[in-house]
Scaffold this motif. Structure first.
Motif, PDB file in Angstrom:
ATOM      1  N   GLU A   1      15.005  24.120  58.448  1.00 56.60           N
ATOM      2  CA  GLU A   1      15.315  23.339  59.644  1.00 56.60           C
ATOM      3  C   GLU A   1      16.802  22.964  59.679  1.00 56.60           C
ATOM      4  N   ILE A   2      17.375  22.655  58.529  1.00 62.75           N
ATOM      5  CA  ILE A   2      18.813  22.335  58.482  1.00 62.75           C
ATOM      6  C   ILE A   2      19.630  23.552  58.927  1.00 62.75           C
ATOM      7  N   TYR A   3      19.307  24.718  58.400  1.00 60.70           N
ATOM      8  CA  TYR A   3      20.005  25.938  58.812  1.00 60.70           C
ATOM      9  C   TYR A   3      19.839  26.176  60.314  1.00 60.70           C
ATOM     10  N   TYR A   4      18.617  25.923  60.817  1.00 62.67           N
ATOM     11  CA  TYR A   4      18.350  26.139  62.248  1.00 62.67           C
ATOM     12  C   TYR A   4      19.177  25.186  63.107  1.00 62.67           C
ATOM     13  N   ARG A   5      19.211  23.916  62.718  1.00 56.54           N
ATOM     14  CA  ARG A   5      19.956  22.920  63.495  1.00 56.54           C
ATOM     15  C   ARG A   5      21.455  23.197  63.492  1.00 56.54           C
ATOM     16  N   LEU A   6      21.938  23.753  62.394  1.00 57.97           N
ATOM     17  CA  LEU A   6      23.369  24.071  62.288  1.00 57.97           C
ATOM     18  C   LEU A   6      23.726  25.408  62.916  1.00 57.97           C
ATOM     19  N   GLY A   7      22.722  26.115  63.447  1.00 62.16           N
ATOM     20  CA  GLY A   7      22.956  27.429  64.034  1.00 62.16           C
ATOM     21  C   GLY A   7      23.274  28.483  62.987  1.00 62.16           C
ATOM     22  N   MET A   8      22.811  28.268  61.766  1.00 63.22           N
ATOM     23  CA  MET A   8      23.118  29.183  60.662  1.00 63.22           C
ATOM     24  C   MET A   8      21.864  29.861  60.107  1.00 63.22           C
ATOM     25  N   LEU A   9      20.788  29.857  60.913  1.00 63.81           N
ATOM     26  CA  LEU A   9      19.545  30.437  60.429  1.00 63.81           C
ATOM     27  C   LEU A   9      19.634  31.964  60.415  1.00 63.81           C
ATOM     28  N   THR A  10      19.630  32.529  59.231  1.00 57.64           N
ATOM     29  CA  THR A  10      19.648  33.974  59.042  1.00 57.64           C
ATOM     30  C   THR A  10      18.536  34.346  58.065  1.00 57.64           C
ATOM     31  N   ALA A  11      18.326  35.642  57.915  1.00 60.55           N
ATOM     32  CA  ALA A  11      17.311  36.085  56.953  1.00 60.55           C
ATOM     33  C   ALA A  11      17.663  35.614  55.548  1.00 60.55           C
ATOM     34  N   SER A  12      18.924  35.744  55.174  1.00 59.42           N
ATOM     35  CA  SER A  12      19.342  35.309  53.838  1.00 59.42           C
ATOM     36  C   SER A  12      19.149  33.813  53.646  1.00 59.42           C
ATOM     37  N   ALA A  13      19.352  33.034  54.719  1.00 58.35           N
ATOM     38  CA  ALA A  13      19.148  31.586  54.630  1.00 58.35           C
ATOM     39  C   ALA A  13      17.676  31.268  54.346  1.00 58.35           C
ATOM     40  N   ILE A  14      16.778  31.967  55.019  1.00 58.42           N
ATOM     41  CA  ILE A  14      15.347  31.741  54.791  1.00 58.42           C
ATOM     42  C   ILE A  14      14.953  32.198  53.396  1.00 58.42           C
ATOM     43  N   TRP A  15      15.489  33.353  52.963  1.00 59.95           N
ATOM     44  CA  TRP A  15      15.170  33.834  51.613  1.00 59.95           C
ATOM     45  C   TRP A  15      15.671  32.826  50.567  1.00 59.95           C
ATOM     46  N   SER A  16      16.843  32.237  50.806  1.00 62.09           N
ATOM     47  CA  SER A  16      17.372  31.257  49.849  1.00 62.09           C
ATOM     48  C   SER A  16      16.516  29.991  49.849  1.00 62.09           C
ATOM     49  N   ALA A  17      15.941  29.634  51.004  1.00 59.75           N
ATOM     50  CA  ALA A  17      15.058  28.463  51.073  1.00 59.75           C
ATOM     51  C   ALA A  17      13.819  28.688  50.214  1.00 59.75           C
ATOM     52  N   ILE A  18      13.304  29.911  50.210  1.00 60.87           N
ATOM     53  CA  ILE A  18      12.153  30.242  49.357  1.00 60.87           C
ATOM     54  C   ILE A  18      12.515  30.063  47.884  1.00 60.87           C
TER      55      ILE A  18
ATOM     56  N   GLU B   1      14.410  51.337  63.288  1.00 59.51           N
ATOM     57  CA  GLU B   1      14.129  49.947  62.954  1.00 59.51           C
ATOM     58  C   GLU B   1      13.670  49.804  61.502  1.00 59.51           C
ATOM     59  N   ASP B   2      13.059  50.872  60.969  1.00 57.32           N
ATOM     60  CA  ASP B   2      12.616  50.814  59.580  1.00 57.32           C
ATOM     61  C   ASP B   2      13.788  50.648  58.623  1.00 57.32           C
ATOM     62  N   ALA B   3      14.953  51.129  59.028  1.00 59.65           N
ATOM     63  CA  ALA B   3      16.141  50.959  58.182  1.00 59.65           C
ATOM     64  C   ALA B   3      16.508  49.483  58.069  1.00 59.65           C
ATOM     65  N   ILE B   4      16.323  48.736  59.179  1.00 60.42           N
ATOM     66  CA  ILE B   4      16.597  47.297  59.148  1.00 60.42           C
ATOM     67  C   ILE B   4      15.578  46.596  58.259  1.00 60.42           C
TER      68      ILE B   4
ATOM     69  N   LEU C   1      14.538  34.758  64.151  1.00 54.88           N
ATOM     70  CA  LEU C   1      15.718  35.561  63.812  1.00 54.88           C
ATOM     71  C   LEU C   1      15.975  36.616  64.886  1.00 54.88           C
ATOM     72  N   PRO C   2      17.222  37.097  65.004  1.00 55.58           N
ATOM     73  CA  PRO C   2      17.532  38.136  66.011  1.00 55.58           C
ATOM     74  C   PRO C   2      16.668  39.387  65.831  1.00 55.58           C
ATOM     75  N   ASP C   3      16.557  39.883  64.631  1.00 58.65           N
ATOM     76  CA  ASP C   3      15.690  41.036  64.348  1.00 58.65           C
ATOM     77  C   ASP C   3      14.353  40.530  63.817  1.00 58.65           C
ATOM     78  N   SER C   4      13.675  39.715  64.638  1.00 58.03           N
ATOM     79  CA  SER C   4      12.482  39.024  64.158  1.00 58.03           C
ATOM     80  C   SER C   4      11.370  39.987  63.744  1.00 58.03           C
ATOM     81  N   SER C   5      11.165  41.058  64.508  1.00 59.34           N
ATOM     82  CA  SER C   5      10.092  41.995  64.176  1.00 59.34           C
ATOM     83  C   SER C   5      10.347  42.648  62.817  1.00 59.34           C
ATOM     84  N   ALA C   6      11.587  43.079  62.611  1.00 57.14           N
ATOM     85  CA  ALA C   6      11.937  43.705  61.340  1.00 57.14           C
ATOM     86  C   ALA C   6      11.871  42.686  60.203  1.00 57.14           C
TER      87      ALA C   6
END
Length: 401
Positions: free
Chosen positions: A355-372, A297-300, A210-215
């Motif tokens: 992986e589907i989100y990643y391949r479609l260029g739609m990988l976001t934090a919310s996408a990963i949370w929804s996968a969980i 960064e803690d706000a993120i 993710l763009p803000d991977s550390s956060a």
């Protein structure tokens, strides 16, 4: 090492629970003795020497730097040397719980924890006549703390103060009929645990993209590994209770009563998850504030963490109920279905959605949370179907005489 021994102990626990339901103490004692004897041989003659010798190579495999290795090597080697105490503590606690005695293992765990803290404080920092040992002291604390609890548990068994007792005959060779039965039940549960770990590790890799991977990684660690553990640990405890209840009732020929016991455990787990979910919706900022500030960064981290907690508030209900039902299946000796469900939900569903989100260029934090969330929902659905279609009967394995 932990997974291999845990799978062995789980198979032992199912057989002890079913023997307890039949009130067959001789069988219970034989199962415990054979499993304990094999565990001692594996730990003393394979795990301890190999672990001690391979420790430097394992650290190199983990890409540990020289400074890390200087601290980690004595810790790892000391832990391997004392691994027999840790494994025996785990084995005896599991055996007592599945035999129907939940209070004694609880008291022994509390004693072990207190001794662990005390020994670690003495050996790590140095106190009185003891020198400062650092990481070696930490390993000594972990390895020495179980010794009194193991001795107490053995004393209770020898003095016939526990449900479990000594076998009718003592031999230096385990009963291989028992071991085969234990392995048949335990190996799938070990694979189950490995699959869950693989899914978690690979999910962390997606978070790192993710763009803000550390956060995002910080938010995931705080919310899932820390705050969500209030749900997972309670649910795992209820899974163990459901497994013991189911095993004992099947052994007693009361499978429907065992099924009702699992329903109670599932209801309790779901209710607790609902309470936790309401709490995180009401006080997510306050809970996250315990781990970080709200500036920079803690706000993120707080923003991403709040989003994840909202997903987990629903996910936790599905997971808690699924784990209780899983316990029911495992208590019946059916560990293959939970293994297959773990493979489907943790590999194909969880990682597949990411992986589907990643391949479609739609990988976001919310996408990963929804996968969980989708993964936990699918786990609940499949486990529910497996449990309510299961034919609950004693494990049909010839144990020999």
């Amino acid at each position: 090492v932990v997974v291999s021994l845990a799978s062995l102990f789980h198979g032992m626990g199912v057989l002890i629970a079913q023997s307890a339901g039949r009130q067959d103490r001789a069988q219970m004692n034989r199962i415990l003795y054979s499993t304990g004897l094999l565990t001692a041989y594996i730990v003393l003659f394979i795990i301890t020497p190999l672990g001690y010798w391979l420790s430097p190579y394992l650290l190199k495999l983990a890409n540990a730097g020289p400074e890390v290795q200087a601290y980690a090597l004595p810790y790892l080697r000391t832990l391997y040397l004392l691994s027999i105490t840790l494994s025996m503590n785990f084995l005896l606690g599991t055996a007592m719980q599945t035999s129907g005695d939940a209070k004694t293992p609880l008291m022994l765990v509390v004693l072990t924890t207190v001794l662990h803290i005390a020994f670690s404080a003495v050996f790590i920092t140095g106190f009185g006549p003891f020198p400062k040992m650092g990481t070696t002291g930490a390993a000594l604390g972990a390895g020495l703390a179980p010794i009194p609890t193991v001795l107490i548990a053995l004393s209770l068994i020898v003095r016939k103060k526990a449900i479990l007792g000594l076998p009718e005959h003592f031999t230096l060779i385990p009963d291989w009929n028992v071991i085969r039965a234990v392995a048949r039940i335990g190996i799938p549960s070990g694979i189950h645990a490995v699959v869950l770990n693989i899914g978690g590790i690979w999910l962390y890799r997606y978070v790192g993209q993710l763009p803000d991977s550390s956060a995002a990684q910080a938010a995931y660690t705080i919310c899932y590994a820390q705050l969500f553990s209030f749900v997972t640990w309670a649910a795992l405890g209820l899974r163990g209770s459901a497994a013991a209840l189911m095993g004992q009732n099947i052994g007693a020929g009361k499978s429907e009563r065992g099924r009702r016991g699992v329903h109670v455990a599932a209801t309790m787990g779901g209710a607790w998850a609902v309470v936790w979910g309401l709490l995180v919706w009401v006080a997510s900022d306050q809970l996250l504030g315990l781990f970080n500030s709200t500036d920079g960064e803690d706000a993120i981290v707080t923003q991403l963490g709040t989003s994840l907690l909202h997903y987990l508030s629903f996910s936790g209900v599905f997971l808690a109920v699924a784990l209780a039902l899983t316990g029911g299946l495992m208590g019946a000796g059916d560990t293959k279905k939970p293994m297959y469900i773990a493979i489907v939900t943790q590999i194909f569903v969880l990682l597949g959605v990411c992986e589907i989100y990643y391949r479609l260029g739609m990988l976001t934090a919310s996408a990963i949370w929804s996968a969980i969330l989708i993964s936990h929902l699918s786990r609940y659905v499949l486990t529910h179907m497996a449990f309510f279609s299961a034919k609950l009967r004693p494990v049909a394995i010839e144990m020999g005489h």
